[in-house]
Write a protein that holds these residues in place. Structure first.
Motif, PDB file in Angstrom:
ATOM      1  N   GLU A 103       0.765  -1.073  -0.204  1.00  0.00           N
ATOM      2  CA  GLU A 103      -0.054   0.161  -0.017  1.00  0.00           C
ATOM      3  C   GLU A 103       0.823   1.235   0.060  1.00  0.00           C
ATOM      4  N   TYR A 104       0.451   2.134  -0.713  1.00  0.00           N
ATOM      5  CA  TYR A 104       1.129   3.653  -0.674  1.00  0.00           C
ATOM      6  C   TYR A 104       0.971   4.286   0.405  1.00  0.00           C
ATOM      7  N   MET A 105       2.223   4.542   0.871  1.00  0.00           N
ATOM      8  CA  MET A 105       2.062   5.231   2.415  1.00  0.00           C
ATOM      9  C   MET A 105       2.871   6.660   2.268  1.00  0.00           C
ATOM     10  N   PRO A 106       1.892   7.879   1.990  1.00  0.00           N
ATOM     11  CA  PRO A 106       2.413   9.075   1.647  1.00  0.00           C
ATOM     12  C   PRO A 106       2.994   9.610   2.987  1.00  0.00           C
ATOM     13  N   LEU A 107       3.942  10.772   2.719  1.00  0.00           N
ATOM     14  CA  LEU A 107       4.470  11.296   3.996  1.00  0.00           C
ATOM     15  C   LEU A 107       3.133  12.523   4.500  1.00  0.00           C
ATOM     16  N   ILE A 108       2.756  13.265   3.253  1.00  0.00           N
ATOM     17  CA  ILE A 108       1.909  14.412   3.504  1.00  0.00           C
ATOM     18  C   ILE A 108       0.546  13.811   2.825  1.00  0.00           C
ATOM     19  N   ILE A 162      -0.714  18.712  -8.127  1.00  0.00           N
ATOM     20  CA  ILE A 162       0.053  17.648  -8.892  1.00  0.00           C
ATOM     21  C   ILE A 162       1.285  18.368  -9.524  1.00  0.00           C
ATOM     22  N   GLN A 163       1.323  19.373  -9.805  1.00  0.00           N
ATOM     23  CA  GLN A 163       2.715  19.862 -10.454  1.00  0.00           C
ATOM     24  C   GLN A 163       3.745  20.222  -9.457  1.00  0.00           C
ATOM     25  N   GLN A 164       3.485  20.212  -8.149  1.00  0.00           N
ATOM     26  CA  GLN A 164       4.669  20.335  -7.044  1.00  0.00           C
ATOM     27  C   GLN A 164       5.690  19.627  -7.250  1.00  0.00           C
ATOM     28  N   THR A 165       6.902  20.045  -6.932  1.00  0.00           N
ATOM     29  CA  THR A 165       7.893  19.027  -7.376  1.00  0.00           C
ATOM     30  C   THR A 165       8.198  18.091  -6.126  1.00  0.00           C
ATOM     31  N   TYR A 166       7.586  18.129  -5.014  1.00  0.00           N
ATOM     32  CA  TYR A 166       7.583  16.902  -4.112  1.00  0.00           C
ATOM     33  C   TYR A 166       6.390  15.760  -4.187  1.00  0.00           C
ATOM     34  N   PRO A 167       6.856  14.861  -4.596  1.00  0.00           N
ATOM     35  CA  PRO A 167       5.914  13.865  -4.886  1.00  0.00           C
ATOM     36  C   PRO A 167       5.281  12.865  -3.874  1.00  0.00           C
ATOM     37  N   ASN A 168       5.803  12.982  -2.841  1.00  0.00           N
ATOM     38  CA  ASN A 168       5.014  11.880  -1.441  1.00  0.00           C
ATOM     39  C   ASN A 168       3.939  12.441  -0.774  1.00  0.00           C
ATOM     40  N   TRP A 169       2.977  12.541  -1.488  1.00  0.00           N
ATOM     41  CA  TRP A 169       1.668  13.114  -0.993  1.00  0.00           C
ATOM     42  C   TRP A 169       0.355  12.446  -1.232  1.00  0.00           C
ATOM     43  N   GLU A 170      -0.497  12.588  -0.556  1.00  0.00           N
ATOM     44  CA  GLU A 170      -1.953  12.238  -1.122  1.00  0.00           C
ATOM     45  C   GLU A 170      -2.651  13.349  -1.067  1.00  0.00           C
ATOM     46  N   LEU A 171      -3.962  13.484  -1.845  1.00  0.00           N
ATOM     47  CA  LEU A 171      -4.796  14.401  -1.920  1.00  0.00           C
ATOM     48  C   LEU A 171      -6.187  13.761  -1.686  1.00  0.00           C
ATOM     49  N   LEU A 172      -6.871  14.367  -0.697  1.00  0.00           N
ATOM     50  CA  LEU A 172      -8.187  13.733  -0.163  1.00  0.00           C
ATOM     51  C   LEU A 172      -9.207  14.856  -0.568  1.00  0.00           C
ATOM     52  N   VAL A 173      -9.846  14.483  -1.587  1.00  0.00           N
ATOM     53  CA  VAL A 173     -10.841  15.521  -2.011  1.00  0.00           C
ATOM     54  C   VAL A 173     -12.316  14.997  -1.460  1.00  0.00           C
ATOM     55  N   LEU A 174     -12.864  15.917  -0.680  1.00  0.00           N
ATOM     56  CA  LEU A 174     -14.042  15.543  -0.226  1.00  0.00           C
ATOM     57  C   LEU A 174     -15.239  16.467  -0.656  1.00  0.00           C
ATOM     58  N   ASP A 175     -16.204  15.944  -1.553  1.00  0.00           N
ATOM     59  CA  ASP A 175     -17.396  16.693  -2.348  1.00  0.00           C
ATOM     60  C   ASP A 175     -18.352  16.822  -0.944  1.00  0.00           C
ATOM     61  N   ASP A 176     -18.715  17.994  -0.765  1.00  0.00           N
ATOM     62  CA  ASP A 176     -19.622  18.177   0.123  1.00  0.00           C
ATOM     63  C   ASP A 176     -21.143  18.593  -0.359  1.00  0.00           C
ATOM     64  N   GLY A 177     -21.616  17.591  -1.233  1.00  0.00           N
ATOM     65  CA  GLY A 177     -22.955  17.674  -1.676  1.00  0.00           C
ATOM     66  C   GLY A 177     -23.000  18.806  -2.790  1.00  0.00           C
ATOM     67  N   SER A 178     -21.991  19.025  -3.760  1.00  0.00           N
ATOM     68  CA  SER A 178     -21.951  19.802  -4.692  1.00  0.00           C
ATOM     69  C   SER A 178     -23.347  19.487  -5.625  1.00  0.00           C
ATOM     70  N   ARG A 225      -2.459   9.164  -6.522  1.00  0.00           N
ATOM     71  CA  ARG A 225      -2.289   9.802  -5.220  1.00  0.00           C
ATOM     72  C   ARG A 225      -3.508  10.777  -4.708  1.00  0.00           C
ATOM     73  N   ILE A 226      -4.594  10.724  -5.558  1.00  0.00           N
ATOM     74  CA  ILE A 226      -5.866  11.310  -5.361  1.00  0.00           C
ATOM     75  C   ILE A 226      -6.850  10.463  -4.991  1.00  0.00           C
ATOM     76  N   ARG A 227      -7.500  10.568  -3.718  1.00  0.00           N
ATOM     77  CA  ARG A 227      -8.693   9.834  -2.996  1.00  0.00           C
ATOM     78  C   ARG A 227      -9.985  10.649  -3.115  1.00  0.00           C
ATOM     79  N   LYS A 259      -3.639   8.983   5.415  1.00  0.00           N
ATOM     80  CA  LYS A 259      -2.576   7.974   5.671  1.00  0.00           C
ATOM     81  C   LYS A 259      -1.297   8.684   5.736  1.00  0.00           C
ATOM     82  N   GLY A 260      -1.144   9.963   5.407  1.00  0.00           N
ATOM     83  CA  GLY A 260       0.281  10.661   5.779  1.00  0.00           C
ATOM     84  C   GLY A 260       0.556  10.815   6.974  1.00  0.00           C
ATOM     85  N   GLU A 261       1.998  10.992   7.299  1.00  0.00           N
ATOM     86  CA  GLU A 261       2.459  11.291   8.662  1.00  0.00           C
ATOM     87  C   GLU A 261       2.033  12.818   9.025  1.00  0.00           C
ATOM     88  N   TYR A 262       2.026  13.425   8.093  1.00  0.00           N
ATOM     89  CA  TYR A 262       1.696  14.846   8.266  1.00  0.00           C
ATOM     90  C   TYR A 262       0.324  15.400   7.541  1.00  0.00           C
TER      91      TYR A 262
END
Length: 88
Positions: free
Chosen positions: A3-8, A29-45, A60-62, A84-87
């Motif tokens: 399992e992918y374990m991101p730092l951020i 996505i275009q940031q140079t640091y690659p070890n991240w996950e993005l959690l996008v939470l739709d709030d009933g759009s 890396r996007i959930r 899942k990230g440490e930070y």
């Protein structure tokens, strides 16, 4: 398979922002640091925000959506719980 374990972990609550959400996600996505996950939470759009987010392919996007409008603080707490990230 390991399992992918991101730092951020990055939480992004979204609501009716189909015009700008793709640009915001691309910025991450275009940031140079690659070890991240993005959690996008739709709030009933009510617009095409969720469809726009789902069209962006990056492992890396959930995406979370339950079609309820519960507010930014609830969604940020949800992001923390799901991260899942440490930070955050």
């Amino acid at each position: 398979m390991r399992e992918y374990m991101p730092l951020i972990s990055i939480g992004m609550p979204v609501y009716n922002c189909e015009q700008t959400v793709a640009m915001a996600i691309r910025s991450i996505i275009q940031q140079t640091y690659p070890n991240w996950e993005l959690l996008v939470l739709d709030d009933g759009s009510q617009d095409n925000t969720l469809q726009t987010v789902m069209s962006i392919q990056d492992s890396r996007i959930r995406v979370f959506s339950d079609s309820d409008n519960r507010g930014q603080s609830v969604r940020l707490n949800q992001a923390i719980d799901e991260s899942k990230g440490e930070y955050f």
